[in-house]
Design a protein around this motif. Structure first.
Motif, short mmCIF file in Angstrom:
data_model
loop_
_atom_site.label_atom_id
_atom_site.label_comp_id
_atom_site.label_asym_id
_atom_site.label_seq_id
_atom_site.Cartn_x
_atom_site.Cartn_y
_atom_site.Cartn_z
N ARG A 188 10.95 11.13 2.87
CA ARG A 188 11.38 9.74 3.01
C ARG A 188 12.15 9.50 4.32
O ARG A 188 12.85 8.51 4.45
N GLU A 189 11.97 10.40 5.26
CA GLU A 189 12.63 10.25 6.56
C GLU A 189 11.80 9.33 7.46
O GLU A 189 10.60 9.14 7.23
N PRO A 190 12.43 8.77 8.51
CA PRO A 190 11.67 7.90 9.43
C PRO A 190 10.51 8.67 10.06
O PRO A 190 10.62 9.87 10.34
N ILE A 191 9.41 7.99 10.27
CA ILE A 191 8.26 8.61 10.93
C ILE A 191 8.67 9.09 12.32
O ILE A 191 9.50 8.46 12.99
N SER A 192 8.13 10.21 12.75
CA SER A 192 8.52 10.77 14.05
C SER A 192 7.86 9.98 15.19
O SER A 192 6.72 9.51 15.06
N SER A 239 0.80 -1.22 0.00
CA SER A 239 0.00 0.00 0.00
C SER A 239 0.84 1.28 0.00
O SER A 239 0.57 2.21 -0.74
N GLU A 240 1.89 1.30 0.83
CA GLU A 240 2.65 2.54 1.05
C GLU A 240 3.93 2.64 0.22
O GLU A 240 4.41 3.74 -0.04
N ARG A 241 4.51 1.51 -0.14
CA ARG A 241 5.77 1.48 -0.89
C ARG A 241 6.86 2.37 -0.28
O ARG A 241 7.39 3.28 -0.93
N PRO A 242 7.23 2.13 0.98
CA PRO A 242 8.31 2.91 1.57
C PRO A 242 9.63 2.65 0.83
O PRO A 242 9.79 1.58 0.21
N ALA A 243 10.56 3.61 0.89
CA ALA A 243 11.81 3.49 0.13
C ALA A 243 12.91 2.80 0.93
O ALA A 243 13.36 1.71 0.59
#
Length: 197
Positions: free
Chosen positions: A164-168, A150-154
């Motif tokens: 594209r940074e880590p979620i806080s 669904s999200e296709r993180p890099a």
């Protein structure tokens, strides 16, 4: 060896509470270590032997109850997961709970650290700057697959929506707090409670 020759199946709550007092006095176990013993005993009796809920245990007096971490029941955790509508946060909460991750470990997790074949997760620079492996359950792996499609993180498994940074960590804490309100779960419960649970 403490209970020999008594079988673990025959030990009652009073006997276990006596054993907990012994552990505190003789081996100086902390409140969190006592919790591990209690939870292991309850899991064995309730889930392996199929007994009714064992209820609460009397902690040894030398342990301050206020220092013991809050622990959610299995039903409360399931409710939290059900009430979390976002697939991303559902995956984060499930991963923290099932793998016993700290919040910072979950938010800094990279896709490359997930081994879907060995079903392990590599935790880099955990507490004490140590690396470790934790187990990845089949159920959470399926959830992570759905989330990934669904999200296709890099690079990072859980990234911010705007870069594209880590979620806080703050974002995760806020969502968790809102879900707790929807579930009407009160008390000393934080995102870290999932790890203890």
């Amino acid at each position: 060896h403490y209970f020999c020759p008594t079988s673990l199946n025959e030990i009652d709550k009073n006997q276990l509470e006596t054993y907990l007092a012994y552990l505190c006095k003789k081996h100086k176990l902390s409140g969190s270590s006592i919790n591990v013993v209690i939870n292991a005993f309850k899991y064995y009796r309730e889930n392996i032997l199929g007994e009714a809920n064992m209820g609460y245990f009397q902690y040894p007096k030398i342990i301050q109850p206020k220092l013991l971490p809050a622990v959610l029941s299995k039903e409360e955790v399931e409710l939290i997961i059900r009430q979390t509508k976002s697939l991303k946060y559902k995956a984060i909460f499930s991963l923290i709970y099932s793998a016993g991750l700290r919040l910072g470990e979950a938010t800094n997790l990279k896709i490359a650290h997930i081994n879907k074949y060995q079903k392990t997760i590599l935790i880099k620079n955990g507490k004490g700057k140590k690396d470790r492996y934790v187990m990845l359950s089949d159920k959470v792996l399926e959830l992570l697959r759905a989330y990934y499609r669904s999200e296709r993180p890099a690079e990072y498994l859980f990234e911010n929506d705007y870069d594209r940074e880590p979620i806080s960590q703050r974002s995760v804490q806020l969502v968790f707090s809102n879900v707790l309100k929807k579930c009407r779960i009160e008390g000393r419960v934080t995102i870290h409670t999932l790890r203890h649970s």
